[in-house]
Design a protein around this motif. Structure first.
Motif, short mmCIF file in Angstrom:
data_model
loop_
_atom_site.label_atom_id
_atom_site.label_comp_id
_atom_site.label_asym_id
_atom_site.label_seq_id
_atom_site.Cartn_x
_atom_site.Cartn_y
_atom_site.Cartn_z
N TYR A 23 74.35 12.90 -39.77
CA TYR A 23 73.30 11.89 -39.85
C TYR A 23 72.11 12.49 -40.58
O TYR A 23 71.76 13.63 -40.31
N PRO A 24 71.50 11.82 -41.48
CA PRO A 24 71.67 10.42 -41.90
C PRO A 24 72.59 10.25 -43.10
O PRO A 24 72.57 9.23 -43.76
N PHE A 25 73.41 11.26 -43.41
CA PHE A 25 74.27 11.20 -44.59
C PHE A 25 75.73 10.93 -44.27
O PHE A 25 76.57 11.01 -45.15
N SER A 26 76.04 10.61 -43.03
CA SER A 26 77.39 10.25 -42.64
C SER A 26 77.49 8.72 -42.66
O SER A 26 76.79 8.05 -41.90
N PHE A 27 78.33 8.18 -43.55
CA PHE A 27 78.36 6.73 -43.75
C PHE A 27 79.64 6.06 -43.27
O PHE A 27 79.88 4.90 -43.58
N VAL A 28 80.47 6.76 -42.50
CA VAL A 28 81.64 6.16 -41.89
C VAL A 28 81.45 6.24 -40.39
O VAL A 28 81.33 7.33 -39.83
N ASP A 29 81.38 5.08 -39.73
CA ASP A 29 81.17 5.07 -38.28
C ASP A 29 82.49 5.27 -37.53
O ASP A 29 82.53 6.03 -36.57
N THR A 30 83.53 4.57 -37.94
CA THR A 30 84.81 4.68 -37.26
C THR A 30 85.95 4.61 -38.27
O THR A 30 85.81 4.03 -39.34
N VAL A 31 87.06 5.20 -37.89
CA VAL A 31 88.32 5.02 -38.60
C VAL A 31 89.14 4.11 -37.72
O VAL A 31 89.36 4.40 -36.54
N THR A 32 89.55 2.97 -38.25
CA THR A 32 90.24 1.97 -37.43
C THR A 32 91.75 2.01 -37.56
O THR A 32 92.46 1.63 -36.63
N ASP A 33 92.27 2.47 -38.69
CA ASP A 33 93.71 2.55 -38.88
C ASP A 33 93.98 3.39 -40.12
O ASP A 33 93.10 3.59 -40.95
N TYR A 34 95.21 3.86 -40.23
CA TYR A 34 95.59 4.66 -41.38
C TYR A 34 97.10 4.73 -41.48
O TYR A 34 97.82 4.45 -40.52
N GLN A 35 97.56 5.12 -42.64
CA GLN A 35 98.96 5.50 -42.88
C GLN A 35 98.87 6.81 -43.63
O GLN A 35 98.36 6.84 -44.75
N GLU A 36 99.34 7.89 -43.02
CA GLU A 36 99.20 9.22 -43.59
C GLU A 36 99.66 9.26 -45.05
O GLU A 36 100.72 8.74 -45.39
N ASN A 37 98.83 9.87 -45.88
CA ASN A 37 99.09 10.01 -47.33
C ASN A 37 99.17 8.69 -48.07
O ASN A 37 99.58 8.65 -49.22
N GLU A 38 98.80 7.57 -47.45
CA GLU A 38 98.90 6.26 -48.09
C GLU A 38 97.56 5.52 -48.14
O GLU A 38 97.07 5.22 -49.21
N TRP A 39 97.00 5.19 -46.97
CA TRP A 39 95.78 4.39 -46.93
C TRP A 39 95.03 4.64 -45.63
O TRP A 39 95.57 5.22 -44.69
N ILE A 40 93.77 4.18 -45.61
CA ILE A 40 92.92 4.34 -44.44
C ILE A 40 91.92 3.18 -44.38
O ILE A 40 91.49 2.68 -45.42
N ARG A 41 91.57 2.76 -43.16
CA ARG A 41 90.56 1.73 -42.94
C ARG A 41 89.48 2.29 -42.01
O ARG A 41 89.78 3.03 -41.08
N GLY A 42 88.26 1.91 -42.29
CA GLY A 42 87.15 2.33 -41.46
C GLY A 42 86.04 1.31 -41.50
O GLY A 42 86.15 0.28 -42.16
#
Length: 142
Positions: A23-42
């Motif tokens: 903080y204050p330079f961290s701009f991802v609050d949560t990671v909600t889902d992911y697929q390893e080596n494929e995609w991520i949601r936050g």
């Protein structure tokens, strides 16, 4: 192991343990889902403390997406010497977020070209895309 713990913690992870941004330079609050080596949601929720930063600078939404792609990369590899750094951002910005908006962040691994890897990214608020584009990361030559 990290991702198993994350799932047990109701899809929230300790992001500060994965990336050096605080903080204050961290701009991802949560990671909600992911697929390893494929995609991520936050997510990133814009608070009163963020209002000027996010309204004035769409760069911060890009930075949130860059941090999200870094989290996916770190969580998907055990070879920490092969971690990349941000090389380029090419995005189209449609509108700025407002106080109280929960920005839904998404990054998908794209093309891998030698030491370069691309991530297709987008940010949305209430299913309306506010930013879309590509982030390029360069892997350490090693």
């Amino acid at each position: 192991m990290f991702w198993e713990i994350m799932r047990k913690m109701n899809q929230q992870c300790k992001i500060n343990e994965l990336i050096p941004h605080k903080y204050p330079f961290s701009f991802v609050d949560t990671v909600t889902d992911y697929q390893e080596n494929e995609w991520i949601r936050g997510t990133k929720t814009v608070s009163r403390n963020d209002r000027m930063s996010f309204a004035v600078s769409p760069v911060l939404v890009c930075e949130a997406l860059a941090q999200l792609s870094k989290i996916l990369e770190i969580a998907s590899t055990s070879d920490m010497k092969n971690i990349s750094f941000l090389a380029s951002i090419q995005v189209e910005f449609f509108r700025e977020p407002k106080i109280g908006d929960c920005i839904e962040l998404f990054a998908r691994v794209g093309k891998k070209m030698g030491e370069m890897v691309s991530f297709e990214v987008e940010a949305a608020v209430e299913n309306t895309i506010i930013l879309k584009g590509v982030i390029f990361r360069r892997r350490n030559a090693g």
